[in-house]
Scaffold this motif. Structure first.
Motif, short mmCIF file in Angstrom:
data_model
loop_
_atom_site.label_atom_id
_atom_site.label_comp_id
_atom_site.label_asym_id
_atom_site.label_seq_id
_atom_site.Cartn_x
_atom_site.Cartn_y
_atom_site.Cartn_z
N GLU A 190 31.47 33.02 46.13
CA GLU A 190 32.81 32.66 45.66
C GLU A 190 33.25 33.57 44.52
O GLU A 190 34.37 34.08 44.51
CB GLU A 190 32.83 31.20 45.18
CG GLU A 190 32.86 30.17 46.29
CD GLU A 190 32.95 28.75 45.74
OE1 GLU A 190 32.91 28.56 44.50
OE2 GLU A 190 33.07 27.82 46.56
N MET A 191 32.37 33.78 43.55
CA MET A 191 32.71 34.62 42.41
C MET A 191 32.94 36.07 42.82
O MET A 191 33.84 36.74 42.31
CB MET A 191 31.59 34.54 41.35
CG MET A 191 31.85 35.38 40.11
SD MET A 191 33.29 34.85 39.13
CE MET A 191 32.62 33.38 38.33
N PHE A 192 32.11 36.54 43.77
CA PHE A 192 32.23 37.94 44.18
C PHE A 192 33.62 38.21 44.76
O PHE A 192 34.16 39.31 44.61
CB PHE A 192 31.15 38.28 45.21
CG PHE A 192 30.95 39.76 45.39
CD1 PHE A 192 30.08 40.47 44.59
CD2 PHE A 192 31.65 40.47 46.36
CE1 PHE A 192 29.89 41.83 44.75
CE2 PHE A 192 31.48 41.83 46.53
CZ PHE A 192 30.59 42.51 45.72
N GLN A 193 34.20 37.22 45.41
CA GLN A 193 35.54 37.40 45.96
C GLN A 193 36.58 37.57 44.86
O GLN A 193 37.54 38.31 45.01
CB GLN A 193 35.91 36.21 46.85
CG GLN A 193 35.01 36.09 48.05
CD GLN A 193 35.74 35.56 49.26
OE1 GLN A 193 36.12 36.31 50.15
NE2 GLN A 193 35.97 34.27 49.26
N LEU A 194 36.38 36.87 43.74
CA LEU A 194 37.28 37.02 42.60
C LEU A 194 37.18 38.42 42.01
O LEU A 194 38.17 38.98 41.53
CB LEU A 194 36.94 35.97 41.53
CG LEU A 194 37.85 35.88 40.31
CD1 LEU A 194 39.26 35.43 40.72
CD2 LEU A 194 37.26 34.91 39.28
#
Length: 536
Positions: A190-194
């Motif tokens: 999830e964070m990597f997408q941000l």
């Protein structure tokens, strides 16, 4: 018929079913014309034929990396490489140097750290990364690609607090009630997408990745996914524009929320096989469990290093069936990331159920990684005619940790010898950038089964050099249904070739990893020459 190019006086490893070794090869245009003795091949020459003297060096089919992440590999080149760092202090120093050159508020990205190799023998925390900067969001991805650490600014941008519940299939690591910044599995995804890259950055990364892969003799790649359906579009654009040179076989999935991407693919009306020799849609792929080196993969019994932990599951058996069985029924090849033995068991259960629904297609279902695969699972792989995609280079890079985390289970880790004994075709992938893209390291590890520090890692599963080469060439072509076009050096197949700097069959086994690629030929054209590259 006269040849365009001939290669003579060498060790031509055809990787065919008989294990034929010849000394010369003739190429006509894009195709292999003839294999034979130097005298026979010289008869194919005219005044226009280019003659390349191998001087005893090995010529192989071009390597087919059956599991790699081109986009991740490429965009990593834009971030800070932390693979060689041996302490948290040195990581902080390298990231600080990048932060000083990065406009305030923009992401600072690092990759490749391994807590097991650090002086402190622990993961990074937000407090470590806050020493780098509190005005830049920072993300540092562990070498496995399943775990990351972020600073306080990144947590704030993502809206994460101590009250935020863990996402399905993921963990926000906590110290008491406080988030530490360590993100596992789905929480990391999830964070990597941000922290995602722009399309222009991705295109630049893909071009660099393709160049590096060619330098390592890789002419075909099975791309194992990025983030969302846009990743597939990026690959197609890059292939059309010539930024990616290799022949691509694209797994239809995503590193985050793979089920929705698979669903979109199935509902679109397409299926495995759409495309051409340069860009072809491959299997529908989801994630079942975590990483082997984290460790977060799902095992039947607890980890040897932690009796209270046996890994993370992204989904249960019912959900796995719901995601992959419709794809099979619509004519897709199916696969999943399945590293631990419990995950391998689950994927095989789904494949067994799929095969009860005849589609008329030659599905050749796959198991990405199939890390821990004891004899009962090997038998089921054989019975379902499915294809495991092991990553022996992991044994070299992560083998010491495997011994610590899995104990005697290392004898069932990437069980290549068992596959051969059962006549199971397995195709080797690097899983780059998780480990080195260099196929010679994968071959070295398959043959020697030793870690970087020289520890034996399940030596009873070692195979021969010739067997490893075939698994890195023909088997990859078989896994994508292209064995009639490539993967061996036989007449009429594409002239995708690699020349090494010495004889691989006469090289001492402990030196296999040091062999260099001297030339890569793709579609009959020389696309990489080490001498010319060195001259630059």
């Amino acid at each position: 018929m006269e040849a365009t190019t001939v290669f003579i006086n060498g060790e031509v490893i055809t990787a065919d079913q008989q294990g034929t070794i010849q000394e010369a090869l003739a190429v006509k245009g894009k195709r292999i014309l003839q294999v034979g003795s130097t005298a026979e091949i010289m008869e194919r020459c005219s005044s226009h034929t280019e003659v390349i003297d191998l001087n005893g060096r090995s010529l192989l089919p071009g390597f087919n990396d059956a599991h790699a992440h081109l986009e991740l590999y490429g965009t990593n080149q834009l971030g800070v490489n932390l693979k060689q760092e041996d302490s948290i202090d040195s990581i902080i120093e390298k990231l600080h140097m990048r932060a000083e050159k990065t406009p305030q508020g923009e992401w600072v990205r690092g990759w490749g750290y391994n807590q097991n190799a650090l002086l402190e023998e622990r993961h990074l925390t937000k407090w470590d990364l806050d020493k780098v900067s509190t005005s830049h969001p920072i993300i540092v991805v562990r070498t496995c690609g399943h775990i990351s650490c972020v600073n306080s600014k990144a947590l704030e941008m993502a809206g994460l607090t101590s009250q935020t519940p863990n996402p399905p299939g993921g963990t926000y690591h906590r110290d008491g009630d406080d988030l530490t910044g360590l993100l596992l599995e789905a929480a990391h995804m999830e964070m990597f997408q941000l922290a995602d890259y722009s399309e222009a950055e991705v295109m630049l990364g893909l071009q660099m990745a393709s160049s590096h892969f060619l330098q390592n003799g890789i002419t075909s790649v099975h791309d194992a996914g990025g983030y969302g359906t846009k990743h597939i579009r990026y690959l197609q654009k890059a292939a059309q524009k010539g930024k990616i040179k290799q022949r691509l076989y694209i797994m239809y999935g995503s590193l985050y929320d793979s089920p929705s991407v698979v669903k979109a693919g199935v509902e679109s009306g397409i299926m495995t096989g759409l495309g051409n020799d340069w860009f072809k849609i491959g299997p529908a792929k989801v994630f079942i469990d975590g990483s082997s080196s984290g460790p977060t993969c799902k095992t039947r019994k607890p980890y040897t290093s932690n009796p209270d932990d046996s890994g993370i599951l992204y989904m249960d058996q019912k959900e796995l069936d719901q995601h992959l069985l419709p794809a099979h029924k619509q004519g897709w090849q199916i696969t999943a990331h399945a590293m631990g033995d419990e995950a391998v068991h689950m994927l095989l259960t789904t494949i067994e159920r799929a095969l009860n629904h005849k589609t008329g297609m030659n599905n050749r279902h796959r198991l990405e990684h199939a890390g821990i695969t004891p004899p009962d699972l090997v038998e089921r792989i054989k019975a379902t005619h499915s294809i495991p995609i092991p990553n022996p280079a992991f044994l070299y890079e992560f083998g010491d940790g495997y011994i610590n985390d899995y104990g005697d289970r290392i004898h069932h880790f990437f069980p290549l010898k068992s596959y051969l004994e059962q006549n199971i075709p397995f195709a080797i992938g690097s899983d780059s950038p998780i480990t080195s893209v260099n196929p010679l390291i994968g071959i070295h590890a398959a043959v020697n089964r030793t870690s970087k520090n020289g520890q034996s890692v399940g030596p009873d599963q070692a195979i021969t050099v010739e067997e490893a080469i075939r698994a890195y060439t023909w088997s990859g072509a078989y896994a994508s249904g292209d064995e009639h076009l490539k993967g061996t050096i036989e007449p009429e197949k594409y002239a995708d070739l690699v020349i090494l700097d010495q004889s691989i069959l006469h090289c001492p086994s402990h030196q296999l990893k040091d062999i260099q690629v001297e030339m890569t030929v793709l579609n009959g054209e020389i696309v990489y020459e080490k001498q010319k590259e060195d001259a630059h």
